[in-house]
Design a protein around this motif. Structure first.
Motif, PDB file in Angstrom:
ATOM      1  N   UNK A 202     -17.320  73.774 -17.741  1.00 25.54           N
ATOM      2  CA  UNK A 202     -18.523  73.209 -18.343  1.00 25.54           C
ATOM      3  C   UNK A 202     -18.247  71.805 -18.846  1.00 25.54           C
ATOM      4  N   UNK A 203     -19.052  70.855 -18.374  1.00 24.72           N
ATOM      5  CA  UNK A 203     -19.049  69.481 -18.853  1.00 24.72           C
ATOM      6  C   UNK A 203     -20.351  69.255 -19.616  1.00 24.72           C
ATOM      7  N   UNK A 204     -20.237  68.649 -20.782  1.00 16.33           N
ATOM      8  CA  UNK A 204     -21.408  68.451 -21.637  1.00 16.33           C
ATOM      9  C   UNK A 204     -21.511  66.992 -22.065  1.00 16.33           C
ATOM     10  N   UNK A 205     -22.709  66.444 -22.001  1.00 15.09           N
ATOM     11  CA  UNK A 205     -22.967  65.135 -22.571  1.00 15.09           C
ATOM     12  C   UNK A 205     -23.665  65.329 -23.910  1.00 15.09           C
ATOM     13  N   UNK A 206     -23.179  64.628 -24.923  1.00 15.44           N
ATOM     14  CA  UNK A 206     -23.765  64.768 -26.250  1.00 15.44           C
ATOM     15  C   UNK A 206     -25.130  64.093 -26.286  1.00 15.44           C
ATOM     16  N   UNK A 207     -26.156  64.903 -26.537  1.00 16.09           N
ATOM     17  CA  UNK A 207     -27.534  64.411 -26.527  1.00 16.09           C
ATOM     18  C   UNK A 207     -28.092  64.209 -27.927  1.00 16.09           C
ATOM     19  N   UNK A 208     -27.431  64.802 -28.927  1.00 14.46           N
ATOM     20  CA  UNK A 208     -27.881  64.593 -30.305  1.00 14.46           C
ATOM     21  C   UNK A 208     -26.739  64.909 -31.255  1.00 14.46           C
ATOM     22  N   UNK A 209     -26.839  64.399 -32.453  1.00 10.93           N
ATOM     23  CA  UNK A 209     -25.827  64.590 -33.481  1.00 10.93           C
ATOM     24  C   UNK A 209     -26.380  65.536 -34.541  1.00 10.93           C
ATOM     25  N   UNK A 210     -25.751  66.704 -34.692  1.00 15.35           N
ATOM     26  CA  UNK A 210     -26.226  67.686 -35.659  1.00 15.35           C
ATOM     27  C   UNK A 210     -26.174  67.117 -37.075  1.00 15.35           C
ATOM     28  N   UNK A 211     -25.177  66.263 -37.331  1.00 15.45           N
ATOM     29  CA  UNK A 211     -25.009  65.678 -38.665  1.00 15.45           C
ATOM     30  C   UNK A 211     -25.362  64.184 -38.666  1.00 15.45           C
ATOM     31  N   UNK A 212     -26.301  63.805 -37.815  1.00 11.72           N
ATOM     32  CA  UNK A 212     -26.752  62.419 -37.751  1.00 11.72           C
ATOM     33  C   UNK A 212     -28.175  62.358 -37.242  1.00 11.72           C
ATOM     34  N   UNK A 213     -28.720  61.173 -37.152  1.00 14.91           N
ATOM     35  CA  UNK A 213     -30.123  60.991 -36.771  1.00 14.91           C
ATOM     36  C   UNK A 213     -30.315  60.705 -35.290  1.00 14.91           C
TER      37      UNK A 213
END
Length: 235
Positions: A202-213
């Protein structure tokens, strides 16, 4: 004569390659096929879960959507392994970062997948199963990223059954254990691969930050994961 092995996939036997790239979004599968594959042919569109087969650098390759969540991934990956004789599935998806050093658009390689799912119950194991990636595919992905000049983060991810969690502090608990990011499918894919004696990564691109905006739009998720896609294509 009916040659379609399952009710969820319209492809006939022999129309799906031994290697399948599997994004969650079927429209991302369509984009990958039209952008990267030579002579792509649509082989399934059941429930609009689009799948295509073509060639990449002379080698046959398929790309097919896998849907959202472990039940959906569980169905499609199981059928590919068992009914279409697929050898390896590379999931290419999105995830939310749980750690501060994991940034928007970073590529995460899931070495292992924690989960809050009961998916492993079916195996009747006398303990807790740890779903992990195929080591050979993982090493190839790291090398492909290095050649591409793309920084990747390798480690543990969380495959959760719950997107809108009732416990507002649940992410803090996984974050405290060093889990890199959260998504919804990898654990089921890795378990299906293990049970079938097949390969998965599994390769994942970070689409959002749980601890950011910061977060990506739906269109950016669909079209903007080029680095991850190119790493997967080299596998």
């Amino acid at each position: 004569m009916e040659m379609t092995p399952t009710a969820h996939n319209g492809a006939n036997k022999g129309e799906i390659a031994k290697t399948v790239l599997m994004p969650g979004d079927p429209l991302r599968a369509k984009y990958i096929a039209e952008t990267y594959l030579e002579n792509p042919v649509k082989v399934t569109s059941v429930r609009n879960m689009l799948g295509f087969t073509g060639t990449y650098k002379g080698k046959e390759l398929s790309v097919m959507g896998g849907g959202m969540g472990m039940p959906s991934m569980g169905i499609y990956s199981y059928e590919l392994y068992h009914f279409y004789d697929v050898d390896q599935i590379i999931r290419i998806g999105s995830a939310g970062a749980l750690q501060d050093h994991v940034k928007l658009m970073d590529v995460v390689i899931a070495m292992g997948a924690c989960t809050d799912s009961n998916y492993a119950y079916q195996y009747g194991l006398p303990g807790t199963f740890a779903p992990t990636a195929d080591y050979e595919l993982l090493v190839k992905a790291v090398k492909a990223a290095e050649k591409q000049g793309t920084k990747v983060v390798v480690g543990n991810v969380l495959s959760s059954d719950i997107f809108y969690h009732h416990d507002s502090g649940v992410n803090d608990k996984w974050r405290s254990m060093g889990v890199l990011a959260v998504e919804m499918e990898t654990a089921a894919l890795y378990m299906n691969a293990a049970a079938a004696g097949k390969k998965a990564l599994c390769l994942l691109t970070i689409s959002d930050l749980i601890y950011g905006e910061e977060k990506l739009s739906a269109l950016e998720r669909q079209l903007g994961f080029g680095k991850m896609m190119e790493i997967a294509l080299e596998l």
